[in-house]
Write an enzyme that holds these catalytic residues in place. Sequence first.
Site, PDB file in Angstrom:
ATOM      1  N   ASP A  11       0.834  -1.205   0.000  1.00 14.88           N
ATOM      2  CA  ASP A  11       0.000   0.000   0.000  1.00 14.88           C
ATOM      3  C   ASP A  11       0.869   1.255   0.000  1.00 14.88           C
ATOM      4  O   ASP A  11       0.612   2.216  -0.745  1.00 14.88           O
ATOM      5  CB  ASP A  11      -0.914  -0.022   1.224  1.00 14.88           C
ATOM      6  CG  ASP A  11      -1.719   1.256   1.374  1.00 14.88           C
ATOM      7  OD1 ASP A  11      -2.591   1.517   0.532  1.00 14.88           O
ATOM      8  OD2 ASP A  11      -1.466   2.007   2.338  1.00 14.88           O
ATOM      9  N   GLU A  29      -2.162  -5.453  -3.348  1.00 17.04           N
ATOM     10  CA  GLU A  29      -1.184  -4.678  -2.589  1.00 17.04           C
ATOM     11  C   GLU A  29      -0.131  -5.595  -1.966  1.00 17.04           C
ATOM     12  O   GLU A  29       1.055  -5.251  -1.928  1.00 17.04           O
ATOM     13  CB  GLU A  29      -1.887  -3.870  -1.509  1.00 17.04           C
ATOM     14  CG  GLU A  29      -2.682  -2.697  -2.054  1.00 17.04           C
ATOM     15  CD  GLU A  29      -3.388  -1.919  -0.962  1.00 17.04           C
ATOM     16  OE1 GLU A  29      -3.633  -0.713  -1.177  1.00 17.04           O
ATOM     17  OE2 GLU A  29      -3.702  -2.505   0.100  1.00 17.04           O
TER      18      GLU A  29
END
Length: 216
Positions: free
Chosen positions: A34, A106
């Site tokens: 992320d 992610e």
Amino acid sequence: MFNYEFNDDELLKQALTHRSLGNNNNERLEYLGDAILGFVIADALFRKFPNASEGELTRLRAYLVKGERLAEIASQHNLQDAINLGPGELKSGGWRRKSVLANSLEAILGAIFLDSDFASCQRVVLDLYQPYLDSINISDIKKDAKTRLQEHLQSRQLNTPVYKIINQTGSPHNPYFQVSCQVDSLDNEILAEGKSRRKAEQAAAEKALLILTENK
């Protein structure tokens, strides 16, 4: 995967393992991915739009890295077929859940970074996002409803709105929120619902804006 060949297959395995299967899952890799994704997209937007303001760049980045966009990219690459889920998640169709797809994507980015280096991870992100980066335009991204409502009130020297959760139902993995939005210049609280607190608050802000502009 994503035009990248892993040196350490265990990293890829972990990136594709949902928390419903135990402790050796992809949550920590998701955290790393992320952060990397946010930086790579921020850098790409900074270079693409040299005259954009901080606020415009922030909204563009949020539009590109939001969960729905990640889930869309994951689905385009059939990531749902590779995710390892526990029996409960499997039975409930967890491979179709946008949050599961987004988090897994992610996590893979985090795994690629650990398996190689930042440059390799950046290349993968830019490859995945190139169609979106090519087509995105500042005029396509308007301020979200909460921001527009706050600016509307501040321009009239009124207090900012107050949001409260009225009710929350559903399971921890599939919650549903009802929120209220209190605006000083309106007699009644505005109620709205959504699959996340943020979405419910945005819906309430949109309703409040509509009432305020109609009453001008």
